[in-house]
Design a protein around this motif. Structure first.
Motif, PDB file in Angstrom:
ATOM      1  N   GLY A 528       1.925  -0.539  16.835  1.00  0.00           N
ATOM      2  CA  GLY A 528       2.907  -1.323  15.961  1.00  0.00           C
ATOM      3  C   GLY A 528       4.144  -0.317  15.475  1.00  0.00           C
ATOM      4  O   GLY A 528       4.040   0.684  15.263  1.00  0.00           O
ATOM      5  N   ILE A 529       5.187  -0.822  15.464  1.00  0.00           N
ATOM      6  CA  ILE A 529       6.430  -0.389  15.015  1.00  0.00           C
ATOM      7  C   ILE A 529       6.933  -1.035  13.648  1.00  0.00           C
ATOM      8  O   ILE A 529       7.039  -2.374  13.868  1.00  0.00           O
ATOM      9  N   PHE A 530       7.114  -0.616  12.633  1.00  0.00           N
ATOM     10  CA  PHE A 530       7.560  -1.166  11.357  1.00  0.00           C
ATOM     11  C   PHE A 530       8.592  -0.546  10.703  1.00  0.00           C
ATOM     12  O   PHE A 530       8.642   0.821  10.874  1.00  0.00           O
ATOM     13  N   LYS A 531       9.533  -1.178  10.211  1.00  0.00           N
ATOM     14  CA  LYS A 531      10.935  -0.373   9.650  1.00  0.00           C
ATOM     15  C   LYS A 531      10.756  -0.486   8.064  1.00  0.00           C
ATOM     16  O   LYS A 531      10.370  -1.255   7.372  1.00  0.00           O
ATOM     17  N   LEU A 532      11.265   0.736   7.447  1.00  0.00           N
ATOM     18  CA  LEU A 532      11.185   0.727   6.087  1.00  0.00           C
ATOM     19  C   LEU A 532      12.668   1.244   5.596  1.00  0.00           C
ATOM     20  O   LEU A 532      13.452   2.193   6.159  1.00  0.00           O
ATOM     21  N   GLY A 533      12.917   0.653   4.596  1.00  0.00           N
ATOM     22  CA  GLY A 533      14.284   1.024   3.812  1.00  0.00           C
ATOM     23  C   GLY A 533      14.038   2.026   2.786  1.00  0.00           C
ATOM     24  O   GLY A 533      15.040   2.741   2.322  1.00  0.00           O
ATOM     25  N   GLN A 534      12.862   2.270   2.443  1.00  0.00           N
ATOM     26  CA  GLN A 534      12.446   3.232   1.283  1.00  0.00           C
ATOM     27  C   GLN A 534      11.080   3.494   1.582  1.00  0.00           C
ATOM     28  O   GLN A 534      10.321   2.920   2.321  1.00  0.00           O
ATOM     29  N   VAL A 535      10.703   4.690   0.846  1.00  0.00           N
ATOM     30  CA  VAL A 535       9.308   5.182   1.318  1.00  0.00           C
ATOM     31  C   VAL A 535       8.625   5.327   0.048  1.00  0.00           C
ATOM     32  O   VAL A 535       9.177   5.807  -1.060  1.00  0.00           O
ATOM     33  N   ALA A 536       7.269   5.272  -0.154  1.00  0.00           N
ATOM     34  CA  ALA A 536       6.465   5.157  -1.257  1.00  0.00           C
ATOM     35  C   ALA A 536       4.870   5.413  -0.881  1.00  0.00           C
ATOM     36  O   ALA A 536       4.774   4.631   0.312  1.00  0.00           O
ATOM     37  N   ASP A 537       4.111   5.713  -1.782  1.00  0.00           N
ATOM     38  CA  ASP A 537       2.782   5.621  -1.648  1.00  0.00           C
ATOM     39  C   ASP A 537       2.421   4.386  -1.257  1.00  0.00           C
ATOM     40  O   ASP A 537       2.916   3.265  -1.898  1.00  0.00           O
ATOM     41  N   THR A 538       1.430   3.989  -0.237  1.00  0.00           N
ATOM     42  CA  THR A 538       0.741   2.642  -0.067  1.00  0.00           C
ATOM     43  C   THR A 538      -0.695   2.771   0.598  1.00  0.00           C
ATOM     44  O   THR A 538      -0.952   4.025   0.719  1.00  0.00           O
ATOM     45  N   TYR A 539      -1.268   1.678   0.393  1.00  0.00           N
ATOM     46  CA  TYR A 539      -2.722   1.893   0.890  1.00  0.00           C
ATOM     47  C   TYR A 539      -2.889   0.698   1.856  1.00  0.00           C
ATOM     48  O   TYR A 539      -2.913  -0.608   1.640  1.00  0.00           O
ATOM     49  N   LEU A 540      -3.354   1.213   3.200  1.00  0.00           N
ATOM     50  CA  LEU A 540      -3.398   0.263   4.033  1.00  0.00           C
ATOM     51  C   LEU A 540      -4.684  -0.604   4.137  1.00  0.00           C
ATOM     52  O   LEU A 540      -5.892  -0.021   3.889  1.00  0.00           O
ATOM     53  N   ASP A 541      -4.657  -2.027   4.024  1.00  0.00           N
ATOM     54  CA  ASP A 541      -5.851  -2.884   4.017  1.00  0.00           C
ATOM     55  C   ASP A 541      -6.501  -3.125   5.039  1.00  0.00           C
ATOM     56  O   ASP A 541      -6.067  -3.776   6.023  1.00  0.00           O
ATOM     57  N   MET A 542      -7.639  -2.541   5.254  1.00  0.00           N
ATOM     58  CA  MET A 542      -8.475  -2.608   6.341  1.00  0.00           C
ATOM     59  C   MET A 542      -9.640  -3.566   6.320  1.00  0.00           C
ATOM     60  O   MET A 542     -10.766  -3.574   7.016  1.00  0.00           O
ATOM     61  N   SER A 543      -9.675  -4.108   5.255  1.00  0.00           N
ATOM     62  CA  SER A 543     -11.061  -5.126   4.801  1.00  0.00           C
ATOM     63  C   SER A 543     -11.092  -6.294   5.681  1.00  0.00           C
ATOM     64  O   SER A 543     -12.359  -6.761   5.952  1.00  0.00           O
ATOM     65  N   SER A 544     -10.204  -6.585   6.572  1.00  0.00           N
ATOM     66  CA  SER A 544     -10.517  -7.730   7.453  1.00  0.00           C
ATOM     67  C   SER A 544     -10.698  -7.360   8.903  1.00  0.00           C
ATOM     68  O   SER A 544     -10.857  -7.994   9.949  1.00  0.00           O
ATOM     69  N   TRP A 545     -10.522  -5.835   9.027  1.00  0.00           N
ATOM     70  CA  TRP A 545     -10.860  -5.296  10.398  1.00  0.00           C
ATOM     71  C   TRP A 545     -12.375  -4.849  10.537  1.00  0.00           C
ATOM     72  O   TRP A 545     -13.354  -5.022   9.625  1.00  0.00           O
ATOM     73  N   GLY A 546     -12.817  -4.028  11.531  1.00  0.00           N
ATOM     74  CA  GLY A 546     -14.099  -3.753  11.690  1.00  0.00           C
ATOM     75  C   GLY A 546     -14.538  -2.425  11.724  1.00  0.00           C
ATOM     76  O   GLY A 546     -15.115  -1.946  10.373  1.00  0.00           O
ATOM     77  N   LYS A 547     -14.159  -1.627  12.576  1.00  0.00           N
ATOM     78  CA  LYS A 547     -14.533  -0.068  12.442  1.00  0.00           C
ATOM     79  C   LYS A 547     -13.442   0.557  13.444  1.00  0.00           C
ATOM     80  O   LYS A 547     -13.322   0.138  14.413  1.00  0.00           O
ATOM     81  N   GLY A 548     -12.899   1.528  12.948  1.00  0.00           N
ATOM     82  CA  GLY A 548     -12.145   2.438  13.789  1.00  0.00           C
ATOM     83  C   GLY A 548     -11.560   3.709  12.917  1.00  0.00           C
ATOM     84  O   GLY A 548     -11.838   4.120  11.944  1.00  0.00           O
ATOM     85  N   VAL A 549     -10.210   3.980  13.439  1.00  0.00           N
ATOM     86  CA  VAL A 549      -9.549   4.984  13.104  1.00  0.00           C
ATOM     87  C   VAL A 549      -7.757   4.675  13.026  1.00  0.00           C
ATOM     88  O   VAL A 549      -7.485   3.789  14.070  1.00  0.00           O
ATOM     89  N   VAL A 550      -7.409   5.023  12.215  1.00  0.00           N
ATOM     90  CA  VAL A 550      -5.830   4.798  12.028  1.00  0.00           C
ATOM     91  C   VAL A 550      -4.913   6.019  12.157  1.00  0.00           C
ATOM     92  O   VAL A 550      -5.141   7.177  11.548  1.00  0.00           O
ATOM     93  N   TRP A 551      -3.677   6.190  12.949  1.00  0.00           N
ATOM     94  CA  TRP A 551      -2.886   7.164  12.968  1.00  0.00           C
ATOM     95  C   TRP A 551      -1.394   6.642  12.667  1.00  0.00           C
ATOM     96  O   TRP A 551      -1.074   5.394  12.919  1.00  0.00           O
TER      97      TRP A 551
END
Length: 609
Positions: A528-551
């Motif tokens: 996916g491509i997502f656009k941001l107007g500002q940057v800050a720390d965040t936490y990707l919520d994977m609780s509804s996913w199964g198993k894997g890796v993120v880049w």
């Protein structure tokens, strides 16, 4: 013109002073009771922080936080498998630039304790050893075996070229260097230890060397002439008695690893320890003039595929989580916790007269990204290229592959049922028939067999195997090959004629995605491509996913797994961009997922059965 000449002379004089200050040599030595820095007693108040577990762009911020808590020193391991990922090919760049890490610490007014032992433990893949050591004939790690000693010596010489000039006795800020690492918990060969010291000296580490071990094992690792240090003991009386007993009745006294909390592994509860249980112990240690290194001050994140695993014959295989938050004083994102504040208050009581701690920086900003659509994808099975063929399955090591996944393929004659058994599976397998998943096998749960009913005709059997991390501690270090390490049996007969496809996922940018791919019941990569107007720390919520890796923008953020306890992946602001950002997910179990969300806080304590 005369005025300009004065200005030029002043600039040259200032530059000379600065250069001289950078090269000025300090004298760091031992007295019978304390460390001595430039003739004055010195108490080391250190915190462990590992450069590869923190984005390079954030190193300085974490060091400023260390100063604000009252630390005067940073401790770090040096990781062989990062710096020599393939035999003879060294890498000290990017996030592996340990020289810059040490220099930066100096700029921030911090000393460094360096731990370049070839073995680090550290909840790190293979305890820091590079995977390829297992391909060297008859090699035995942590031994006097000749091939191991050759590889070890070659490596430590390279480390010495980088870091030996930065020792305090050469004008740098490295106070001490550790030889081996908790060797007393593994063996007791003093000749081997003496070889370690010799290698370090020959590599240029000519300053103060030390060893460290848990109290019960410290005698196995003590080598005359090296300072003994203790791990995990914080009773001042016991620390002094133990060290004096090994060191001719003398000090100084150093707690080389002090544990204010602990690490996590998949499927087990998150570990936390209230600060109140440790602040009094820290107070008593500092009041007794004992030096200390807290493990960890800041854990950070074990990104990529670099987590290790524990294994004992009495307990299951336990691969560690990507989050190395450790319930440390500084959390995974580098913010002060209540433990930080309580420890700071303790340290403040023991500062030299007139010394004042810097103000604690405010918490870093956070944000939540409400929705990220993953609009393109590809089946992992469509990424397979030229296979390696063999009668029996080959391991990762046979394929000269370090981490990631291997896809095994063969054909079976259908029209029958039977038990499929993967002998010595390491570590997690997805079994597919004609491209569709029919089951998974998990080494953690001692699973290696699956009942299959085959339709008639020729059946394609695919087995995708994930390396979940090599064992990093204990006597099983040389039982760390990955993949299907023995053989496959179906309905009582050995299955032969295999094709192996390497999927290390070291460069995700080369993957070609398609706009729309029907998921089916097969593992997939989604982008996916997502656009941001500002940057800050965040936490990707994977609780509804199964198993894997993120880049994220090419950076491997680590693994996720619905079993927990970790349900989020930390996305550092330093790796986000104003404008377009790219995110890629390798999902094994729930390929139908199409959307990601993020939170302003981590979820590290949710175990799902």
């Amino acid at each position: 013109m005369r005025f300009k000449g004065y200005i030029l002379l002043a600039i040259l004089f200032f530059s000379f002073q600065q250069s001289f200050a950078q090269q000025a040599k300090h004298i760091f030595a031992l007295s019978d009771s304390s460390f001595v820095l430039d003739g004055k007693p010195f108490v080391i108040i250190s915190g462990e922080m590992h450069y590869p577990r923190v984005p390079r762009e954030a190193w300085r911020q974490r060091m400023k936080m260390a100063k604000a808590m009252g630390l005067n020193t940073i401790g770090t391991y040096v990781f062989w498998n990062l710096h020599e990922p393939q035999k003879g090919k060294f890498d000290f760049t990017g996030n592996n630039d340990v020289v810059e890490f040490v220099k930066m610490a100096k700029e921030e007014g911090l000393w460094v304790i360096l731990r370049p032992s070839p073995y680090v433990c550290a909840e790190w893949e293979f305890g820091g050893y590079p995977y390829w050591l297992q391909n060297e004939k008859d090699l035995i790690v942590r031994s006097k075996e000749s091939q191991y000693l050759k590889e070890y010596q070659d490596y430590i010489k390279e480390v010495g070229k980088q870091l030996a000039p930065m020792q305090v006795n050469h004008g740098g800020n490295i106070l001490m260097v550790q030889v081996e690492n908790e060797y007393g918990s593994y063996g007791s060969d003093k000749e081997y230890l003496a070889i370690n010291e010799k290698f370090f000296r020959e590599a240029g580490f000519d300053g103060l060397l030390y060893t460290c071990d848990p109290a019960g094992d410290i005698a196995n690792d003590h080598l005359a002439g090296l300072l003994p240090a203790v791990n995990g003991l914080d009773d001042p009386g016991k620390v002094k008695k133990l060290i004096k007993g090994l060191n001719d009745g003398k000090g100084p006294f150093f707690i080389a690893e002090w544990y204010p909390a602990w690490f996590d592994w998949w499927g087990a509860p998150h570990h936390t320890v209230p600060a109140a249980e440790y602040s009094g112990k820290l107070d008593s240690v500092l009041a007794a003039g004992i030096s200390i290194n807290m493990y960890m001050f800041h854990g950070g994140t074990t990104r990529g595929f670099m987590n290790g695993a524990n294994y004992k014959t009495t307990s299951p295989y336990e691969p560690q989580t990507s989050s190395y938050d450790y319930d440390a004083p500084l959390d995974e994102a580098g913010n002060a916790t209540s433990k930080f504040m309580e420890f700071r208050n303790v340290i403040q009581k023991h500062l030299p007269a007139g010394e004042v701690l810097p103000d604690v920086p405010t918490a870093k900003p956070v944000m939540a990204i409400p929705s990220i659509s993953l609009s393109s994808s590809v089946k992992i099975g469509d990424l397979l290229t030229a296979p390696v063929k063999n009668i029996s399955p080959l391991t990762f090591e046979d394929l000269k592959q370090d981490y990631g996944f291997v896809w095994y393929r063969t054909t079976l004659t259908g029209g029958k049922a039977g038990m499929l058994k993967l002998k010595d599976l390491r570590d997690y397998a997805m079994v597919m028939l004609n491209g569709k998943r029919v089951g998974t096998l998990d080494r953690r749960l001692n699973q290696d067999s699956l009942m299959l009913t085959l339709p008639k005709g020729k059946i394609t059997l695919d087995i995708l195997v994930e390396n979940l991390g090599r064992i990093n501690f204990g006597k099983f270090l040389l039982q760390n090959k990955k993949g299907i390490t023995e053989k496959v049996v179906f309905a009582g007969n050995e299955v032969k004629n295999w094709e192996m496809y390497s999927l290390p996922f070291t460069d995700i940018s080369k993957v070609q995605f398609k706009p729309v791919v029907q998921p089916g019941n097969t593992p997939m990569l989604k982008k996916g491509i997502f656009k941001l107007g500002q940057v800050a720390d965040t936490y990707l919520d994977m609780s509804s996913w199964g198993k894997g890796v993120v880049w994220l923008n090419g950076h491997n953020l680590g693994r996720y797994w619905g079993i927990g306890p970790q349900q989020t992946l930390y996305m550092p602001a330093e790796w986000l961009k104003i404008g377009n950002n790219e995110i890629i997910v390798a999902e094994l179990l729930q390929p139908e997922q199409q959307e990601l969300h993020s939170l302003e806080h981590p979820i590290l304590d949710a175990v799902k059965k």
